[in-house]
Design an enzyme around this catalytic site. Structure first.
Site, mmCIF file in Angstrom:
data_model
loop_
_atom_site.group_PDB
_atom_site.id
_atom_site.type_symbol
_atom_site.label_atom_id
_atom_site.label_comp_id
_atom_site.label_asym_id
_atom_site.label_seq_id
_atom_site.Cartn_x
_atom_site.Cartn_y
_atom_site.Cartn_z
ATOM 1 N N GLY A 113 10.881 -2.712 -42.057
ATOM 2 C CA GLY A 113 12.035 -2.606 -41.164
ATOM 3 C C GLY A 113 13.029 -3.708 -41.495
ATOM 4 C CB ILE A 128 12.076 -8.720 -39.418
ATOM 5 C CG1 ILE A 128 12.905 -8.900 -38.142
ATOM 6 C CG2 ILE A 128 11.344 -10.003 -39.796
ATOM 7 C CD1 ILE A 128 12.136 -9.367 -36.930
ATOM 8 C CG MET A 181 14.847 -4.404 -29.094
ATOM 9 S SD MET A 181 13.175 -4.945 -29.427
ATOM 10 C CE MET A 181 12.386 -4.651 -27.848
ATOM 11 N N GLY A 189 20.959 -19.664 -26.140
ATOM 12 C CA GLY A 189 21.224 -18.756 -27.274
ATOM 13 C C GLY A 189 20.089 -17.788 -27.567
ATOM 14 C CG HIS A 197 44.847 -1.652 -54.612
ATOM 15 N ND1 HIS A 197 43.676 -1.015 -54.987
ATOM 16 C CD2 HIS A 197 45.356 -2.212 -55.744
ATOM 17 C CE1 HIS A 197 43.497 -1.174 -56.283
ATOM 18 N NE2 HIS A 197 44.499 -1.901 -56.775
ATOM 19 C CB THR A 213 13.276 -12.340 -19.969
ATOM 20 O OG1 THR A 213 12.999 -10.989 -19.601
ATOM 21 C CG2 THR A 213 13.514 -13.162 -18.723
ATOM 22 N N GLY A 214 14.787 -10.850 -22.814
ATOM 23 C CA GLY A 214 14.664 -10.551 -24.237
ATOM 24 C C GLY A 214 13.344 -9.949 -24.665
ATOM 25 C CB SER A 215 12.214 -8.596 -27.442
ATOM 26 O OG SER A 215 13.007 -9.167 -28.475
#
Ligand code: FAD
Ligand code: NAI
Length: 469
Positions: free
Chosen positions: A184, A186, A322, A40, A448, A145-147
């Site tokens: 930002g 986060i 990201m 995950g 509505h 491999t993401g960040s």
């Protein structure tokens, strides 16, 4: 288990696991390599899911404390049981990561735990924690491999006093004073969590606005709303040092961004949230000669291929926003391309949501971008103060703004501040994918009483014919 595959995916975040499942669905013999104990990636383990769990729980806490009485629901003042709140978050994370494990198994994707290192084209070495290793042979490799957290020079993150988002998701007590560096996503999501639970939160931002990159009007409105809730902002300011004190806490030194006199702030906890950087450590990119750009992102063409035949990359480790859903869609696209189909991601239609209260959601172009590119547009704006459901629910902060091409009426961008904005943006994503005009949205029947009627009214407002305003 034979070690020869059509595809080996390195990393099982939202990009990697979705890619592997789609590839397996399309008949490719697929394996994944993941160095964490659970699947995950950042998103499920230390990102989207735990942060949304704490946002949900802390919102309920604040609702009970501040709003229940006004609805005629009388309860005694809620007490915080932080340990249980953290257990609630951890259970949500475990449920989700186990879900991914189940899906990989169900789709017959082989899973290997360890660090994946590209030993050469078509070869991935899996180095497990105990030092053991095995070699996988494969026709193709997808790097997912993401960040990782971006560091502030000279500021060491100990995940206790000076924390990244990871540490801020597992504090064992509510800090009296929390200083957040970076206004930002986060900073504002986790700043909101800890403010709701009782912290005094100050956010220090280098630029002269919050949420850079978002529509300017959204940024201004959001800053005002967050300020009203009690978050203090120091904009156009830079942190020049953070000293962890022996007696506990830290001293943060701040200067005007343009230079000038420094001041100091005391904090129990300092959250560093100044962005994220691509993560490629230990992958062996140099060995095989995969090119990266000046920000460390793996360079790919429009088919996610790197400069080395048979090696592809997706998600946070390449250019673009990201975001988990961007990584997922790229994962799906590259799997389809590898199976001989025509995978594709429309980068003009990627929603961006901030899960505070109210939420912020945007898609497509901002007013500033349209002006810069000389594109004539009409803006239709509708405030939630004029929406029946928002009125009765007392969630009237915010607005829906639709920007449409002045000549063709095609929807070019949508910006929402308001309760449930993240769900509201969904219909606009579909509309934009189908090249809808503002009139198409305006002529679509909306139930509505729902908040979605504000979307319809904003679309009507593009043609200066809103009804309820
Ligand atoms: P990742 O999720 O980072 O996964 C990469 C995986 O690769 C990791 O599990 C890592 O262990 C593994 N790995 C790395 N190197 C190796 C190696 N050599 N061998 C084996 N495995 C390796 N995005 C949203 O869209 N919505 C949100 O609400 C949201 N909230 C967030 C909240 C926080 C606090 C943070 C930090 C991020 C949030 N994000 C959110 C961003 C989102 O988490 C990322 O965009 C997303 O996880 C990127 O997916 P990915 O698959 O590219 O990489
Ligand atoms: P960000 O890029 O959203 O914000 C970083 C902020 O820090 C910017 O406003 C920037 O101007 C400021 N900054 C940079 N250097 C600074 C300095 N030295 N001093 C003061 N301010 C400084 O990054 P953030 O919040 O760390 O999030 C990282 C990524 O995670 C985001 O790009 C986002 O895509 C993803 N994310 C997404 C979420 C969502 O979709 N809801 C939630 C959380 C994270």
């Amino acid at each position: 288990m034979s070690n020869t595959y059509d595809l080996v995916v390195i990393g099982t975040g939202p990009g990697g696991y979705v890619c592997a499942i789609r590839a397996a669905q399309l008949g490719l013999r697929t394996a994944v390599v993941e160095k964490r104990a659970t699947h995950g990636g950042t998103c499920l383990n230390v990102g989207c899911i735990p942060s949304k769990a704490l946002l949900h729980a802390s919102e309920a806490f604040e609702e009970a404390a501040k709003h229940f009485a006004g609805l005629g629901v009388i309860v005694s003042a809620p007490k915080l049981d932080l340990k249980t709140m953290m257990a609630f978050k951890d259970e949500g994370v475990a449920g989700n990561t186990k879900g991914v494990e189940f899906l990989l198994k169900k789709n017959k994707v082989d899973t290997f735990h360890g660090t994946g290192r590209i030993a050469g084209a078509g070869r991935v070495e899996v180095i497990s924690e105990d030092g053991g290793n095995r070699m996988l042979e494969t026709k193709n490799i997808v790097i997912a491999t993401g960040s990782d957290v971006a560091r502030l020079p000279g500021v060491a993150i100990d995940e206790k006093v000076v924390v990244s988002s990871t540490g801020a998701l597992e504090l064992d007590k509510v800090p009296k004073k929390l200083v957040v560096i970076g206004a930002g996503v986060i900073g504002l999501e986790l700043g909101s969590v800890w403010r709701r639970l009782g912290a005094e939160v100050t956010v220090i931002e280098y630029l002269d606005r919050v949420l850079p990159g978002m529509d300017g009007e959204v940024g201004k409105q959001f800053e005002r709303l967050m300020g009203k809730q009690g978050i203090a902002f120091k904009l156009s300011s830079k942190v020049t040092g953070v000293t962890v004190e022996k007696k506990g806490g830290a001293t943060v030194t701040v200067e005007p961004a343009a230079g000038g006199e420094a001041e100091t702030l005391q904090a129990d906890v300092v959250l560093v949230a100044i962005g994220r950087v691509p993560y490629t450590e230990g992958l062996g990119l140099d060995t095989v000669g995969v090119q990266t750009d000046n920000r460390g992102r793996i360079q790919t063409d429009s088919h996610y291929a790197t400069n080395v035949t048979g090696i592809y990359a997706i998600g946070d480790v390449i250019a673009g926003p990201m975001l988990a859903h961007k990584a997922e869609d790229e994962g799906m696209a590259v799997a389809e391309i590898l199976a001989g189909k025509s995978g594709h991601v429309n980068y003009g239609v990627i929603p961006n949501v901030i899960y505070t209260f109210p939420e912020v959601a945007s898609i497509g172009r901002t007013e500033e971008e349209l002006k810069k590119d000389g594109i004539a547009y009409n803006a239709g704006k509708f405030p939630f103060t004029a929406n029946g459901r928002a009125k009765v629910n007392r969630t009237t902060d915010g607005f829906v703004k639709i920007l449409a091409d002045a000549t063709t009426d095609k929807v070019l961008g949508v910006h929402i501040v308001g309760a449930d904005a993240g769900n509201l943006i969904g219909e606009l994503a579909v509309a934009m994918e189908f090249g809808a005009s503002a009139e198409d949205v305006a002529r679509t029947c909306h139930a509505h009483p729902t908040l979605t009627e504000a979307v319809k009214e904003a679309a009507l407002a593009v043609g200066k014919r809103a009804i309820h305003m």
